[in-house]
Design a protein around this motif. Structure first.
Motif, mmCIF file in Angstrom:
data_model
loop_
_atom_site.group_PDB
_atom_site.id
_atom_site.type_symbol
_atom_site.label_atom_id
_atom_site.label_comp_id
_atom_site.label_asym_id
_atom_site.label_seq_id
_atom_site.Cartn_x
_atom_site.Cartn_y
_atom_site.Cartn_z
ATOM 1 N N LEU A 1 34.822 40.048 43.839
ATOM 2 C CA LEU A 1 34.622 39.282 42.618
ATOM 3 C C LEU A 1 35.824 39.420 41.681
ATOM 4 C CD1 LEU A 1 32.609 37.429 41.200
ATOM 5 C CD2 LEU A 1 31.639 39.454 40.114
ATOM 6 N N PHE A 2 36.412 40.606 41.639
ATOM 7 C CA PHE A 2 37.609 40.830 40.837
ATOM 8 C C PHE A 2 38.743 39.919 41.321
ATOM 9 C CE2 PHE A 2 41.633 43.166 40.275
ATOM 10 C CZ PHE A 2 41.652 43.260 38.898
ATOM 11 N N ARG A 3 38.905 39.823 42.641
ATOM 12 C CA ARG A 3 39.941 38.937 43.205
ATOM 13 C C ARG A 3 39.633 37.471 42.905
ATOM 14 N NH1 ARG A 3 39.068 42.474 47.602
ATOM 15 N NH2 ARG A 3 40.646 44.100 47.606
ATOM 16 N N GLU A 4 38.357 37.100 43.028
ATOM 17 C CA GLU A 4 37.947 35.726 42.713
ATOM 18 C C GLU A 4 38.276 35.400 41.257
ATOM 19 O OE1 GLU A 4 33.765 33.578 41.775
ATOM 20 O OE2 GLU A 4 33.843 34.614 43.707
ATOM 21 N N MET A 5 37.995 36.346 40.406
ATOM 22 C CA MET A 5 38.271 36.191 38.978
ATOM 23 C C MET A 5 39.752 35.887 38.764
ATOM 24 S SD MET A 5 37.526 39.221 36.298
ATOM 25 C CE MET A 5 37.991 39.146 34.605
ATOM 26 N N SER A 6 40.592 36.662 39.391
ATOM 27 C CA SER A 6 42.035 36.480 39.273
ATOM 28 C C SER A 6 42.474 35.148 39.873
ATOM 29 C CB SER A 6 42.745 37.641 39.977
ATOM 30 O OG SER A 6 44.133 37.502 39.849
ATOM 31 N N ASN A 7 41.922 34.812 41.030
ATOM 32 C CA ASN A 7 42.254 33.542 41.690
ATOM 33 C C ASN A 7 41.856 32.338 40.842
ATOM 34 O OD1 ASN A 7 43.316 34.897 43.881
ATOM 35 N ND2 ASN A 7 41.464 34.713 45.108
ATOM 36 N N ASN A 8 40.834 32.510 40.017
ATOM 37 C CA ASN A 8 40.379 31.430 39.139
ATOM 38 C C ASN A 8 41.143 31.401 37.815
ATOM 39 O OD1 ASN A 8 38.498 30.491 40.977
ATOM 40 N ND2 ASN A 8 36.828 31.691 40.133
ATOM 41 N N GLY A 9 42.182 32.223 37.711
ATOM 42 C CA GLY A 9 43.014 32.217 36.517
ATOM 43 C C GLY A 9 42.478 33.036 35.361
ATOM 44 N N MET A 10 41.437 33.813 35.622
ATOM 45 C CA MET A 10 40.837 34.640 34.579
ATOM 46 C C MET A 10 41.642 35.934 34.454
ATOM 47 S SD MET A 10 38.095 34.575 32.536
ATOM 48 C CE MET A 10 37.326 33.199 33.330
ATOM 49 N N ILE A 11 41.961 36.310 33.257
ATOM 50 C CA ILE A 11 42.726 37.534 33.016
ATOM 51 C C ILE A 11 41.755 38.665 32.705
ATOM 52 C CG2 ILE A 11 44.437 38.641 31.528
ATOM 53 C CD1 ILE A 11 45.633 35.826 31.111
ATOM 54 N N SER A 12 41.809 39.698 33.528
ATOM 55 C CA SER A 12 40.934 40.860 33.350
ATOM 56 C C SER A 12 41.279 41.587 32.065
ATOM 57 C CB SER A 12 41.091 41.815 34.533
ATOM 58 O OG SER A 12 40.830 41.145 35.734
ATOM 59 N N ASN A 13 40.284 42.262 31.522
ATOM 60 C CA ASN A 13 40.522 43.062 30.323
ATOM 61 C C ASN A 13 40.314 44.542 30.637
ATOM 62 O OD1 ASN A 13 37.746 43.510 30.287
ATOM 63 N ND2 ASN A 13 37.346 42.094 28.615
ATOM 64 N N VAL A 14 40.463 45.368 29.645
ATOM 65 C CA VAL A 14 40.361 46.810 29.846
ATOM 66 C C VAL A 14 38.971 47.204 30.354
ATOM 67 C CG1 VAL A 14 39.717 47.383 27.464
ATOM 68 C CG2 VAL A 14 41.001 49.037 28.835
ATOM 69 N N VAL A 15 37.946 46.487 29.945
ATOM 70 C CA VAL A 15 36.584 46.789 30.410
ATOM 71 C C VAL A 15 36.478 46.553 31.910
ATOM 72 C CG1 VAL A 15 34.158 46.119 30.219
ATOM 73 C CG2 VAL A 15 35.553 46.305 28.161
ATOM 74 N N THR A 16 37.051 45.453 32.380
ATOM 75 C CA THR A 16 36.999 45.138 33.816
ATOM 76 C C THR A 16 37.688 46.234 34.620
ATOM 77 O OG1 THR A 16 37.215 42.808 33.177
ATOM 78 C CG2 THR A 16 37.414 43.322 35.503
ATOM 79 N N TYR A 17 38.891 46.604 34.212
ATOM 80 C CA TYR A 17 39.634 47.633 34.938
ATOM 81 C C TYR A 17 38.934 48.984 34.885
ATOM 82 C CZ TYR A 17 43.603 44.499 35.540
ATOM 83 O OH TYR A 17 44.412 43.456 35.899
ATOM 84 N N THR A 18 38.430 49.347 33.721
ATOM 85 C CA THR A 18 37.739 50.629 33.579
ATOM 86 C C THR A 18 36.484 50.672 34.441
ATOM 87 O OG1 THR A 18 38.584 50.850 31.334
ATOM 88 C CG2 THR A 18 36.687 52.216 31.909
ATOM 89 N N THR A 19 35.765 49.575 34.489
ATOM 90 C CA THR A 19 34.556 49.495 35.309
ATOM 91 C C THR A 19 34.891 49.721 36.779
ATOM 92 O OG1 THR A 19 33.499 47.988 33.754
ATOM 93 C CG2 THR A 19 32.653 47.982 35.998
ATOM 94 N N LEU A 20 35.939 49.079 37.259
ATOM 95 C CA LEU A 20 36.346 49.264 38.657
ATOM 96 C C LEU A 20 36.798 50.694 38.914
ATOM 97 C CD1 LEU A 20 38.245 45.956 39.420
ATOM 98 C CD2 LEU A 20 36.179 46.793 40.556
ATOM 99 N N MET A 21 37.578 51.250 38.009
ATOM 100 C CA MET A 21 38.044 52.628 38.179
ATOM 101 C C MET A 21 36.862 53.588 38.262
ATOM 102 S SD MET A 21 41.358 52.481 35.629
ATOM 103 C CE MET A 21 41.148 54.154 35.132
ATOM 104 N N GLU A 22 35.887 53.392 37.380
ATOM 105 C CA GLU A 22 34.701 54.256 37.401
ATOM 106 C C GLU A 22 33.915 54.071 38.691
ATOM 107 O OE1 GLU A 22 32.686 53.182 33.781
ATOM 108 O OE2 GLU A 22 33.952 54.490 32.565
ATOM 109 N N GLY A 23 33.837 52.822 39.163
ATOM 110 C CA GLY A 23 33.140 52.555 40.416
ATOM 111 C C GLY A 23 33.794 53.262 41.589
ATOM 112 N N PHE A 24 35.120 53.184 41.677
ATOM 113 C CA PHE A 24 35.839 53.877 42.750
ATOM 114 C C PHE A 24 35.679 55.386 42.625
ATOM 115 C CE2 PHE A 24 38.571 49.963 43.105
ATOM 116 C CZ PHE A 24 38.259 49.689 44.437
ATOM 117 N N ALA A 25 35.826 55.894 41.398
ATOM 118 C CA ALA A 25 35.732 57.343 41.190
ATOM 119 C C ALA A 25 34.348 57.873 41.542
ATOM 120 C CB ALA A 25 36.075 57.683 39.739
ATOM 121 N N GLU A 26 33.335 57.139 41.168
ATOM 122 C CA GLU A 26 31.966 57.573 41.452
ATOM 123 C C GLU A 26 31.697 57.657 42.948
ATOM 124 O OE1 GLU A 26 27.606 55.870 40.451
ATOM 125 O OE2 GLU A 26 28.993 56.044 38.770
#
Length: 110
Positions: free
Chosen positions: A78-103
């Protein structure tokens, strides 16, 4: 409470009041909080189909739901889809992914 929120949403539709991204996001978030990801995705897809453009918040809510449910591959997709659709991620998006990977202890974080 989500049942009541969905009922209010349905009343809006019946009264020809078009939901906006904030309205859809509230419902999507409710589904994610209850681990009902299929319904969250269905609501997201309905939003898009109805011509209501998802925001970075819309994507971030779903990404958080996937991470919370330990579905990191779907979150990344979904993160890749977001980027492919021209959507610019914000700090919340990145932090959420980082926490998901870390968990998950996912080695892709290193």
């Amino acid at each position: 409470m989500l049942k009541e929120a969905k009922e209010v949403f349905d009343v809006m539709i019946q009264r020809d009041i078009e939901p906006n991204a904030v309205t859809y996001n509230s419902l999507i978030d409710g589904y994610c909080l209850q681990n009902r990801m299929d319904e969250a995705v269905k609501t997201f897809n309905t939003m898009v189909r109805k011509g209501c453009l998802p925001s970075v918040v819309s994507y971030s809510i779903l990404i958080h739901g996937y991470c919370k449910n330990r579905r990191i591959d779907e979150a990344m997709s979904l993160f890749r889809e977001m980027s492919n659709n021209g959507m610019i991620s914000n700090v919340v998006t990145y932090t959420t992914l980082m926490e998901g990977f870390a968990e998950l202890g996912d080695p892709r974080l290193h």
